[in-house]
Structure formats: C-alpha cells, structure tokens
Design an enzyme around this catalytic site. Structure first.
Site: not given
Ligand code: HH2
Length: 258
Positions: A239, A205
């Site tokens: 995660r 992040k």
């Molecule tokens: N972060 C993201 C998405 N979903 N869910 C939980 N429970 N906790 C988190 O910290 C979290 C999440 C964001 O990361 P990512 O899925 O890699 O990116 P994007 O939202 O751009 O798809």
C-alpha cells in the site's frame, strides 16, 4: 495498491486532493502509473485524528469509487470499517474492504462484509487512532500481532471466506513504537508463511522519519527500501502513495531475482 485519501488531514496527502475532482484525477494518475488496486479513504487514521461522520465519509469516497467503476485493470478498495460505507462502495463496484479495525470497529462490520462477499484486509491496531501512540506496549509484539491476525482470519474462514480472500496486515504505525514496527517488519516472512496473503503499508510513515530524520515529503527513498523488503519477504500487496516509483523499484528488483 495506490492510496487516495479524500481527506483534509491525512498525514501525507491530506488536503492535496480533498475535493472530489482532484481526488479522481489523482486516482487516474495512480491507475496510469500501474496500480493494480486503488485504496480510497475518507477518514484519516493518523495518530490523534478526529473521527468523521458516515455522511461525510460517503461524500468523500463515493465520487472517487464511482469514477473508477469499470476500469478493467484496476480494482477499487474502500478503506473503511463502516457497514454503510462498505455497502455503498460495494454497490459502486468496490472489490476489497480494507478495514484498519479488522471488522471489529462497528457492531455490524463483520456480518456486512460477509453478506457482501468481498475480500477483506484485516489490519492490526492497538487502541484507537486518537490515543494509539500514547503508550503502546506489548510483551511480545510479533506473537501478539500475528496471533490476533490469525484468530481474525480463522473467524473469517469459519464464516465462509476463502483463505485467499483474507489479507492480513501488521498495521505499521498503528499503536506501535519504532522497535515494534521494526520487529514486525523483520517477521514479515513468518506472517507470509501463514498462507494468507499479506498486505503492507509503510509508505511515508513516521517510523521512516524516526529512522532518517526526514519529513513525510522526503521519505520516498525510505518507503522504497521498505517496499522492497516487503516484496523480498513475499508480501502480496504494497500500500503506497508513490505508485510509479514503487513500480519501477519492483521491476528492477524482479529482474534481479533468479
Ligand atoms: N495505513 C493507513 C491507512 N490505512 N490500511 C492498511 N490496510 N494498512 C495500512 O498500513 C494503512 C491503512 C495510514 O496511511 P494513510 O492512509 O496515508 O494516512 P491517514 O490515515 O492519515 O489518512
């Protein structure tokens, strides 16, 4: 928990496995690398991301969820708060609902998740992805975020969830400046002490970029440091995008515990 984003625009893996076949391959790779849970998402929540329709979200996530059906060693989580997506995912064997809007984003989200009877992850987000990083402000970020999560968790328990099936997540990067994220990471043990299982997502992040000056594809070392901090604080689910590296870091860390 290994992340599989079937999206063109996720902040790190967007477009890397946008086609279902590539996403399924990636999910299998994460299973082989030792993920206990695969979190499948069809809508980016990065700051400024545009929403997608339910149909698009289903088209993206369902082939992956269906492909993982019946894999004994790995549970599937659906990263969605849409009632229709939750239902379809549950019917295809998903074992966890991961809702970044803590079952408040859609009118029927809470009732649907309750009816499905699945464990849930409730995450804290201030505002909406489109605007959440514009000017996030708190009087006391730790007590506000923890207070919100505990209130939502109590609502779940009152509706019939077992406390052990309600995961809490401070939502790193979701309507938070660096100082807010750091305060929440330093206070993880307090959230863990609530007794609810805690889930943490820091992998790659932007706060890691702010601390190190590195772009997302060079943030694995920082991600591992944050994951080990989470483990030390008693976080139950990490995660992450990099399952093999995180598993190795945890194996060594565990061996060093008394
Ligand atoms: N972060 C993201 C998405 N979903 N869910 C939980 N429970 N906790 C988190 O910290 C979290 C999440 C964001 O990361 P990512 O899925 O890699 O990116 P994007 O939202 O751009 O798809």
């Amino acid at each position: 928990m290994g992340v599989v984003n079937v999206t063109p625009d996720s902040f790190y893996d967007g477009g890397r496995h946008g086609a279902p076949a590539a996403a399924i391959d990636h999910a299998w790779r994460l299973v082989e690398e030792g993920a206990d849970i695969i979190d499948v998402g069809g809508e980016s929540t990065r700051p400024g991301a545009a929403p997608v329709s339910e149909e698009q979200e289903l088209d993206r996530v369902m082939p992956v969820i269906e492909a993982l059906r019946g894999v004994a060693q790995t549970a599937v989580s659906v990263d969605s708060g849409r009632p229709g997506v939750m239902r379809a995912a549950a019917a295809a064997g998903a074992a966890l609902i991961n809702d970044v809007r803590a079952l408040q984003g859609h009118a029927q989200a809470f009732a649907t998740a309750r009816e499905l009877g699945l464990p849930v992850c409730l995450m804290h987000m201030l505002g909406e992805p489109r605007s959440m990083q514009l000017d996030p402000s708190y009087t006391d970020v730790v007590s506000e975020v923890h207070g919100f999560l505990l209130e939502r968790a109590r609502a779940c328990v009152a509706a019939g969830w077992q406390p052990a099936t309600v995961l809490l997540d401070p939502g790193i990067g979701f309507g938070k400046r660096l100082a807010h994220n750091l305060a929440l990471l330093r206070a993880l043990s307090t959230l863990v002490a609530s007794g609810y299982p805690v889930l943490l997502g820091v992998s790659r992040k932007s706060m890691l970029g702010e601390l190190t000056g590195q772009p997302a594809d060079a943030r694995l070392p920082g991600s591992l440091a944050a994951a080990l901090h989470g483990a030390r604080c008693g976080v139950r689910v990490l995660r992450v995008h990099d399952v093999a590296a995180t598993v190795q870091a945890l194996q060594v860390w565990h061996a060093l515990q008394d």
